[in-house]
Design a protein around this motif. Structure first.
Motif, PDB file in Angstrom:
ATOM      1  N   ALA A 137       0.715  -1.176  -0.008  1.00 45.13           N
ATOM      2  CA  ALA A 137      -0.141   0.051   0.040  1.00 45.13           C
ATOM      3  C   ALA A 137       0.989   1.177   0.076  1.00 45.13           C
ATOM      4  CB  ALA A 137      -0.634  -0.016   1.244  1.00 45.13           C
ATOM      5  N   PRO A 138       0.265   2.329  -0.006  1.00 45.67           N
ATOM      6  CA  PRO A 138       1.103   3.642  -0.205  1.00 45.67           C
ATOM      7  C   PRO A 138       1.989   3.640   1.122  1.00 45.67           C
ATOM      8  CG  PRO A 138      -0.983   4.059  -0.904  1.00 45.67           C
ATOM      9  CD  PRO A 138      -1.146   2.528  -0.375  1.00 45.67           C
ATOM     10  N   VAL A 139       3.249   4.123   0.952  1.00 48.29           N
ATOM     11  CA  VAL A 139       4.189   4.331   2.068  1.00 48.29           C
ATOM     12  C   VAL A 139       3.752   5.674   2.633  1.00 48.29           C
ATOM     13  CG1 VAL A 139       6.614   4.612   2.632  1.00 48.29           C
ATOM     14  CG2 VAL A 139       5.850   3.203   0.627  1.00 48.29           C
ATOM     15  N   LEU A 140       3.786   5.633   3.795  1.00 48.33           N
ATOM     16  CA  LEU A 140       3.482   6.762   5.042  1.00 48.33           C
ATOM     17  C   LEU A 140       4.743   7.809   5.237  1.00 48.33           C
ATOM     18  CD1 LEU A 140       0.700   5.361   7.118  1.00 48.33           C
ATOM     19  CD2 LEU A 140       0.323   7.064   5.301  1.00 48.33           C
ATOM     20  N   SER A 141       5.704   7.166   5.668  1.00 51.85           N
ATOM     21  CA  SER A 141       6.774   7.814   6.181  1.00 51.85           C
ATOM     22  C   SER A 141       7.961   6.846   6.038  1.00 51.85           C
ATOM     23  CB  SER A 141       6.680   8.295   7.816  1.00 51.85           C
ATOM     24  OG  SER A 141       6.518   7.159   8.744  1.00 51.85           O
ATOM     25  N   LEU A 142       9.235   7.583   6.361  1.00 51.82           N
ATOM     26  CA  LEU A 142      10.725   7.038   6.432  1.00 51.82           C
ATOM     27  C   LEU A 142      11.326   7.500   7.308  1.00 51.82           C
ATOM     28  CD1 LEU A 142      11.024   7.012   2.534  1.00 51.82           C
ATOM     29  CD2 LEU A 142      10.509   5.012   3.710  1.00 51.82           C
ATOM     30  N   SER A 143      12.401   6.730   7.732  1.00 45.89           N
ATOM     31  CA  SER A 143      13.510   7.471   8.699  1.00 45.89           C
ATOM     32  C   SER A 143      14.741   6.561   8.713  1.00 45.89           C
ATOM     33  CB  SER A 143      12.803   7.281  10.214  1.00 45.89           C
ATOM     34  OG  SER A 143      13.821   7.789  11.154  1.00 45.89           O
ATOM     35  N   PHE A 144      15.959   7.266   8.370  1.00 44.71           N
ATOM     36  CA  PHE A 144      17.244   6.742   8.402  1.00 44.71           C
ATOM     37  C   PHE A 144      17.582   6.493   9.404  1.00 44.71           C
ATOM     38  CE2 PHE A 144      17.857   8.450   4.001  1.00 44.71           C
ATOM     39  CZ  PHE A 144      18.436   7.489   3.493  1.00 44.71           C
ATOM     40  N   ASP A 145      18.565   5.274   9.739  1.00 44.13           N
ATOM     41  CA  ASP A 145      19.194   5.036  11.053  1.00 44.13           C
ATOM     42  C   ASP A 145      20.328   5.881  11.026  1.00 44.13           C
ATOM     43  OD1 ASP A 145      21.033   3.793  12.639  1.00 44.13           O
ATOM     44  OD2 ASP A 145      21.543   2.535  11.463  1.00 44.13           O
ATOM     45  N   PRO A 146      20.408   6.619  12.035  1.00 46.28           N
ATOM     46  CA  PRO A 146      21.747   7.343  12.364  1.00 46.28           C
ATOM     47  C   PRO A 146      23.024   6.568  11.816  1.00 46.28           C
ATOM     48  CG  PRO A 146      20.422   7.524  14.373  1.00 46.28           C
ATOM     49  CD  PRO A 146      20.117   6.435  13.514  1.00 46.28           C
ATOM     50  N   LYS A 147      23.396   5.477  11.788  1.00 45.24           N
ATOM     51  CA  LYS A 147      24.369   4.808  11.212  1.00 45.24           C
ATOM     52  C   LYS A 147      24.279   4.471   9.843  1.00 45.24           C
ATOM     53  CE  LYS A 147      25.973   3.139  15.998  1.00 45.24           C
ATOM     54  NZ  LYS A 147      26.173   1.941  16.687  1.00 45.24           N
ATOM     55  N   ASP A 148      23.242   5.035   9.154  1.00 42.38           N
ATOM     56  CA  ASP A 148      23.103   4.609   7.709  1.00 42.38           C
ATOM     57  C   ASP A 148      23.192   3.086   7.367  1.00 42.38           C
ATOM     58  OD1 ASP A 148      22.575   7.184   7.039  1.00 42.38           O
ATOM     59  OD2 ASP A 148      24.707   7.706   6.244  1.00 42.38           O
ATOM     60  N   VAL A 149      22.794   2.356   8.366  1.00 44.59           N
ATOM     61  CA  VAL A 149      22.615   0.862   8.150  1.00 44.59           C
ATOM     62  C   VAL A 149      21.373   0.524   7.886  1.00 44.59           C
ATOM     63  CG1 VAL A 149      23.031  -1.444   9.192  1.00 44.59           C
ATOM     64  CG2 VAL A 149      24.670   0.454   9.864  1.00 44.59           C
ATOM     65  N   TYR A 150      20.542   0.952   8.518  1.00 39.30           N
ATOM     66  CA  TYR A 150      19.019   0.574   8.360  1.00 39.30           C
ATOM     67  C   TYR A 150      18.107   1.827   7.918  1.00 39.30           C
ATOM     68  CZ  TYR A 150      20.389  -3.460  10.994  1.00 39.30           C
ATOM     69  OH  TYR A 150      21.162  -4.554  11.512  1.00 39.30           O
ATOM     70  N   LEU A 151      16.922   1.572   7.221  1.00 37.17           N
ATOM     71  CA  LEU A 151      15.973   2.403   6.850  1.00 37.17           C
ATOM     72  C   LEU A 151      14.462   1.843   7.436  1.00 37.17           C
ATOM     73  CD1 LEU A 151      15.144   4.997   5.136  1.00 37.17           C
ATOM     74  CD2 LEU A 151      14.718   3.288   3.228  1.00 37.17           C
ATOM     75  N   ALA A 152      13.701   2.610   8.231  1.00 37.04           N
ATOM     76  CA  ALA A 152      12.643   2.351   8.573  1.00 37.04           C
ATOM     77  C   ALA A 152      11.433   3.012   7.855  1.00 37.04           C
ATOM     78  CB  ALA A 152      12.425   2.817  10.220  1.00 37.04           C
ATOM     79  N   SER A 153      10.355   2.045   7.674  1.00 37.83           N
ATOM     80  CA  SER A 153       9.449   2.739   6.844  1.00 37.83           C
ATOM     81  C   SER A 153       7.890   2.256   7.426  1.00 37.83           C
ATOM     82  CB  SER A 153       9.419   2.421   5.363  1.00 37.83           C
ATOM     83  OG  SER A 153       9.374   0.638   5.153  1.00 37.83           O
ATOM     84  N   ALA A 154       6.964   3.311   7.248  1.00 42.13           N
ATOM     85  CA  ALA A 154       5.562   2.877   7.697  1.00 42.13           C
ATOM     86  C   ALA A 154       4.698   3.000   6.442  1.00 42.13           C
ATOM     87  CB  ALA A 154       4.937   3.391   8.746  1.00 42.13           C
ATOM     88  N   SER A 155       3.538   1.908   6.172  1.00 37.60           N
ATOM     89  CA  SER A 155       2.587   1.960   5.269  1.00 37.60           C
ATOM     90  C   SER A 155       1.379   1.869   5.341  1.00 37.60           C
ATOM     91  CB  SER A 155       3.173   0.856   4.298  1.00 37.60           C
ATOM     92  OG  SER A 155       2.383   0.555   3.100  1.00 37.60           O
ATOM     93  N   CYS A 156       0.439   2.271   4.626  1.00 35.53           N
ATOM     94  CA  CYS A 156      -0.972   1.789   4.695  1.00 35.53           C
ATOM     95  C   CYS A 156      -1.434   0.575   4.806  1.00 35.53           C
ATOM     96  CB  CYS A 156      -1.819   2.559   3.365  1.00 35.53           C
ATOM     97  SG  CYS A 156      -1.734   4.398   3.536  1.00 35.53           S
ATOM     98  N   ASP A 157      -0.567  -0.458   4.518  1.00 32.74           N
ATOM     99  CA  ASP A 157      -0.720  -1.837   4.521  1.00 32.74           C
ATOM    100  C   ASP A 157      -0.661  -2.097   6.020  1.00 32.74           C
ATOM    101  OD1 ASP A 157       1.687  -1.967   5.083  1.00 32.74           O
ATOM    102  OD2 ASP A 157       2.386  -2.959   3.454  1.00 32.74           O
ATOM    103  N   GLY A 158      -0.559  -1.449   6.903  1.00 24.59           N
ATOM    104  CA  GLY A 158      -0.596  -1.574   8.348  1.00 24.59           C
ATOM    105  C   GLY A 158       0.757  -1.992   9.003  1.00 24.59           C
ATOM    106  N   SER A 159       1.779  -2.017   7.978  1.00 26.90           N
ATOM    107  CA  SER A 159       3.152  -2.676   8.698  1.00 26.90           C
ATOM    108  C   SER A 159       4.207  -1.605   8.624  1.00 26.90           C
ATOM    109  CB  SER A 159       3.778  -3.740   7.597  1.00 26.90           C
ATOM    110  OG  SER A 159       3.886  -3.140   6.438  1.00 26.90           O
ATOM    111  N   VAL A 160       4.983  -1.768   9.630  1.00 33.42           N
ATOM    112  CA  VAL A 160       6.181  -0.929   9.663  1.00 33.42           C
ATOM    113  C   VAL A 160       7.354  -1.721   9.710  1.00 33.42           C
ATOM    114  CG1 VAL A 160       7.642   0.387  11.424  1.00 33.42           C
ATOM    115  CG2 VAL A 160       5.213   0.379  11.390  1.00 33.42           C
TER     116      VAL A 160
END
Length: 1129
Positions: A137-160
């Motif tokens: 589903a559409p992506v709601l938001s994103l956030s970079f890990d301060p160490k540039d290893v991971y990327l977090a995302s939230a979506s309208c499909d209910g998942s993070v």
């Protein structure tokens, strides 16, 4: 310390709004559904820089001088910051992007779209992209890990989800949110965030709590919640130190927790409970900027105790920084740093640096954190008193020229700080940096400038299309300044490396084919302000020069200004220039104003007088009313007008802030009218100026003088009276300068004023304020004083009636004495003026009568021959009755009835240059022939013309409007020198040729009766007696001469006599007069009672509606008034 919440302000149109700070925290950046990115210096900035990035902007991010925006054309764009120049498209999607964010080092950008895709793009090379697929589903938001290893995302499909950036795989996933099919249907936009620094925790807003997940193990560590949260949370954001976490809910609550203790330390509720959709923590200090879904921007201050680890300097400074955005502290008002109304001609380089710290913090600003030694050196220098000027260049860390002393030191200087000077601006224009802007909006028309990718052009629109049709011009030279009048368009541009600064004029009122001209300024001289008047144009330059041109392109006068120009305006012959006359302190501007008249007789009215401004404000508009009165407006909304009736002082006539609904609303002035009283302006919501589209609607505000207690009946009438006086001063100015004006409007105004005075008089009577009644009667005209006496008598206030009668008598005697002295001066002036004409061989050199009444620039010259003066001063008035010139400086009133006066008194006490109190001592019958209607023509002199407080007749006598005087012929030329010369509007224009043509329109009857009037009106002078004896000789030599030419020839012969011979004739003339010559010379009030009665009878047949100053009360009148006052009712 509890947090402080500042009132929210309008930022964008209704819709989703995002917010962030720049790297240093010196400004707030917002984007909204109007497609604009706005850069705010602080919350009180009414002129944010605006960058249009598209039709809608969904998200923005800022780092390292690059501004990334997600716009509605499914692209992620990049702009330079703070210039706002487009720098390309970073990436594209098949649907619009919902969120963009930078990595910690600013090298990568992550973007999540409604097409379920996530992309991570290198900022320097957009071809290096990584795509993350997995959301349904559409992506709601994103956030970079301060160490540039991971990327977090939230979506309208209910998942993070947490993604590994290197291999583009999904590391873990939680089903936390309620599913939906689109962003607009999502209960929360779920703006998640990693903890700064270590990235140990990932905060995710889940319904009414914030869940924190531990890095690597991905376990839920704990939840943060609060009883005040009753609706789902929308967005979370960490403080830069990682110690605090703030969250905003969909019902307008903001909560801040201390993450270590898991305690809620701050709670804030939105004023109107709008959904919080954007949060940004200041990079250094304890402030949170937030936005809502209605486009508003707010600020929360003093959040907890924010300290950077091991950084005491920053924490010490943080205390000082609390007030930077504090609108209640006027010292720190960002408006005064960069006045929003002024066109920002150099927004690219230094401006941002200048705006980073308000003046209040110049005293105790931040030393660079990276320089460990700077604090010690500064402290040593400050304590030892070694901080000298010469150290500034050698040691920039210690000298305050580079950076002010640290807040940890004792202040080296804590006195008033200089205010940055306001930049030059054009009245009626919007800031230069806008792509679509108004170059000028005035009472003639509107000039708009469009500067975008498609077009660089100027549109000119006239309010009255009969003046000229609308015009479209290419703007190839990049004009930034414009002015518009009913005869020309004036444009100016800055210089470039190749081209000089140019002044370009389109004279559409010209009758020839070549209507345009251009003038290049000298090298290194920039035009800063321009204006147009009637028949002239002017520009002020960086060389502190004002250059005046004719509207056809002829260079005229050049003069220097005492300081840099701020703005200038023109109207008719008037030019007003406002400039910096010095340096202001503590937020005040130090401005001066010059007002000049550029007509045939050039003069300066205001000589660089200080310009009155509200405390801590700056100038936003300067111009003239439609009737020609100078006005200006300051940033606090105070409109001031020149009060010519009080020695050219400035009076506040309106406060536009009183009409504003919101704190950040303003009115943008476009024109001022005195009759009718209208302030024409454009309401601006949340801004100081309007956008070009949609077309702004003009509102009309009323004027109100800031008098005390206007809620009471007395205060209200006082305000109305003085407002009427101030707004009709222009009529006296127009009359004095020879312009026509609406006589009925003036009479109506006078009637209005006298009615108000009478109402105030009646009110004071009721309140038993008899002393106040007398004060009010002093402002009344003669007729209204009579009414006041009648009212007082009927109110059985006989003491008041008696005092009013005494006041009338006293004022009459004062007026008589004053006019007697004035006549003496005027006679001397007339003699000097006559001698000047005589010595010039009857040339038409300019006279000086347009100065103040009773004054002349030549009055300090000595009269060389006293006897000649005495002879000529009588001769000057011989033919005054027959060849009166229409006077453009005074009203001419023809007596309604032609009567034969029965005394030798001059017909009217209001006559221009005639002493109404001079009585003849001749024993001849003093009856003046009345065969000519001109014998009974009267005039108001300039001294006695109706003015604001002593104005007005209730009747409307026949009026001669001030027109250009008709020329005379040679036949009447000589006789004209015997007339009393009244002031004329432009004496330099009256040439011999004009005078030669005048007598074609003169009455022949006046010439026939000239000699008769000569004999009867005055005692004979030496010249007259000489003329009688030598008339036969003159006619023998020149048999064809008429009477005027005989006098002319006689005068030329009389001048050829020696001074001894002239003295003999003068003595003969004096021998025939009454012995009391002293009284005659001084022209005092006659003592003979019979003459008083005759004078009263004569004046009764004249215009009875003259003001109190122009018709003094005689004794018999006062006897009648007194008798009336004490009649039994």
């Amino acid at each position: 310390m509890p947090s402080t919440q500042k009132p929210m302000r309008y930022g964008h149109t209704e819709g989703h709004t995002d917010v962030c700070f720049d790297d240093t925290g010196s400004c707030i950046v917002t984007c909204g559904s109007d497609g604009d990115v706005r850069i705010w210096e602080n919350l009180d900035d009414d002129d944010p820089k605006s960058i249009n990035v598209g039709e809608k902007a969904y998200s923005c991010a800022l780092k390292n001088g690059r501004l990334i925006t997600a716009v509605s054309n499914n692209t992620v764009q990049i702009h330079t910051f703070p210039e706002g120049a487009p720098d390309g498209i970073l990436t594209r999607f098949t649907m619009h992007v919902n969120h963009v964010t930078f990595s910690r080092d600013g090298t990568k950008v992550a973007a999540g779209s409604s097409d379920f895709m996530i992309k991570v793009v290198e900022v320097t090379d957009s071809s290096k992209q990584k795509t993350f697929r997995g959301h349904d589903a559409p992506v709601l938001s994103l956030s970079f890990d301060p160490k540039d290893v991971y990327l977090a995302s939230a979506s309208c499909d209910g998942s993070v989800r947490v993604w590994n950036i290197a291999d583009q795989t999904c590391t873990t996933s939680w089903l936390l949110l309620q599913k939906c099919n689109d962003v607009i249907n999502a209960k929360s936009i779920c703006r998640l965030a990693w903890q700064p620094g270590t990235g140990k925790l990932l905060a995710v807003p889940v319904d009414k709590v914030v869940e924190l997940f531990r890095r690597e193990t991905w376990d839920s560590q704990f939840d943060l919640s609060d009883a005040s949260i009753t609706q789902p949370l929308n967005v979370v954001v960490w403080s830069p130190c990682g110690q605090f976490l703030a969250a905003g809910s969909v019902d307008g609550n903001i909560v801040v927790w201390n993450v270590e203790t898991q305690q809620c330390i701050e709670r804030m509720k939105h004023e109107k409970k709008y959904s919080i959709c954007g949060l940004a923590w200041h990079p250094k200090y304890k402030q949170i900027a937030y936005t809502d879904t209605e486009g508003n921007l707010g600020l929360l201050e003093n959040i907890g105790d924010v300290e950077k680890p091991n950084d005491k300097a920053a924490s010490a400074v943080a205390k000082d920084y609390n007030d930077l955005f504090d609108g209640d502290d006027d010292d720190l008002n960002g408006d005064m740093i960069e006045p929003p109304s002024s066109p920002k001609t150099g927004d690219n380089e230094d401006d941002a640096d200048d705006l980073m710290q308000p003046p209040g913090h110049m005293r105790r600003a931040v030393i660079d954190d990276d320089d460990d030694n700077s604090l010690d050196i500064g402290l040593i220098k400050a304590s030892s008193g070694l901080l000298e000027k010469e150290d500034d260049g050698d040691d920039q860390t210690g000298g305050f020229s580079a950076l002010p002393p640290s807040s940890t030191q004792q202040p080296f200087y804590d006195g008033p700080m200089p205010t940055p000077r306001q930049k030059p601006f054009q009245s009626g224009s919007t800031p230069v940096h806008l792509m679509h802007r108004f170059m000028v909006w005035n009472s003639v028309g509107i000039i708009r400038c469009y500067n975008d990718e498609q077009d660089n052009a100027i549109d000119i629109e006239f309010h009255d299309t009969s003046v000229h049709h609308a015009t479209h011009l290419p703007n190839s030279l990049g004009h930034t300044m414009a002015d518009l009048s009913t005869e020309a368009i004036l444009l100016a541009c800055e210089s470039t490396e190749e081209l000089a600064s140019k002044l370009h004029c389109i004279h559409f009122g010209s009758w020839d084919a070549n209507k345009e001209w251009t003038v290049d300024m000298p090298k290194d001289e920039e035009i800063e302000a321009i204006c147009l008047g009637q028949g002239w144009a002017a520009c002020a330059t960086t060389a502190l020069l004002v250059r005046v041109f004719t509207v056809g392109g002829v260079q005229k006068e050049i003069f220097s200004l005492p300081g840099p120009v701020v703005s200038m305006a023109g109207h008719g012959e008037q030019l007003m220039i406002v400039y910096h006359r010095g340096t202001g302190f503590d937020g005040d501007q130090c401005l001066g104003v010059q007002l000049m008249e550029l007509g045939m007789k050039k003069k300066q009215i205001l000589h660089g007088d200080p310009l009155s401004l509200t405390r801590k404000s700056y100038l936003v508009w300067v111009g003239f009313s439609a009737e020609g009165t100078p006005c200006y407006v300051d940033s606090e909304g105070i409109v001031r007008m020149l009060n010519r009736g009080l020695g050219n002082t400035w009076i506040p006539v309106c406060n536009t802030r009183e009409h504003c609904k919101g704190k950040y609303d303003h009115y943008w002035v476009v024109g001022i009218h005195e009759n009718p009283q209208q302030l024409r302006c454009i309401p601006c919501k949340g801004a100081r100026f309007p956008p070009t589209l949609p077309r702004p609607a003009v509102a009309i505000l009323s004027f109100k003088l800031p008098y005390c207690q206007v809620a009471t009946e007395k205060g209200q009438m006082e305000e109305q009276y003085w407002r009427s006086v101030v707004f009709h001063n222009h009529m006296d100015y127009l009359s004095k300068n020879g312009y026509e004006f609406d006589e009925n409007a003036k009479n109506q105004a006078v009637k209005e004023q006298q009615e108000l005075l009478m109402k105030l008089f009646a009110l004071s009577c009721k309140l038993e304020r008899e002393f106040r009644c007398v004060e009010l009667a002093d402002l009344m005209t003669h007729n209204v004083v009579n009414l006041a006496i009648k009212y007082a008598s009927r109110s059985r206030r006989l003491n008041l009636a008696q005092r009013l009668s005494e006041m009338a008598v006293e004022k009459a005697s004062e007026l008589a004495a004053a006019q007697g002295e004035e006549e003496e001066e005027e006679e001397e002036e007339e003699e000097e003026d006559f001698r000047k004409h005589s010595n010039a061989g009857y040339s038409s050199s300019a006279t000086e009568w347009s100065r103040l009444p009773g004054r002349n620039v030549q009055q300090d010259q000595e009269v060389e021959d006293a006897e000649e003066t005495d002879a000529y001063e009588e001769a000057e008035e011989i033919l005054e009755v027959h060849q009166e010139k229409p006077n453009p400086s005074s009203k001419g009133v023809i007596s309604a009835e032609v009567t034969a006066p029965k005394s030798a008194l001059v017909a009217s006490s209001s006559r221009g240059r005639v002493n109404p109190f001079k009585v003849t001592s001749s024993k001849k019958d003093p009856v003046v022939p009345s065969g000519n209607v001109l014998d009974n023509m009267t005039k108001y002199s300039k001294k006695t013309s109706l003015s604001g407080s002593r104005a007005g007749n209730k009747q409307n006598p026949p009026v001669i409007k001030p027109l250009t005087p008709k020329p005379k012929t040679k036949q009447a030329l000589a006789a004209s020198f015997f007339q009393p010369r009244t002031p004329i509007a432009n004496p330099a224009e009256k040439t011999v040729e004009e005078r030669e043509e005048k007598a074609e329109n003169e009455s022949q009857e006046a010439k026939v009766t000239a000699q008769e009037n000569t004999e009867n009106r005055r005692p004979k002078t030496g010249f007259q007696m000489w003329l009688e004896e030598n008339r036969a000789n003159i006619l023998t030599d020149n048999p064809d001469l008429n009477e005027a030419e005989v006098i002319k020839e006689g005068m030329s012969r009389f001048r050829m006599l020696t001074s001894e011979e002239r003295m003999v004739w003068t003595e003969k003339a004096r021998g025939g007069r009454v012995s009391d010559s002293t009284e005659d010379k001084k022209r005092k009030r006659p003592a003979a009672e019979e003459d008083e009665v005759k004078k009263n009878q004569e004046q009764k047949s004249e215009d009875t509606n003259v003001s109190k100053k122009s018709k003094p009360l005689d004794q018999s009148t006062n006897n009648r008034l007194s008798a009336f006052a004490f009649k039994q009712s």
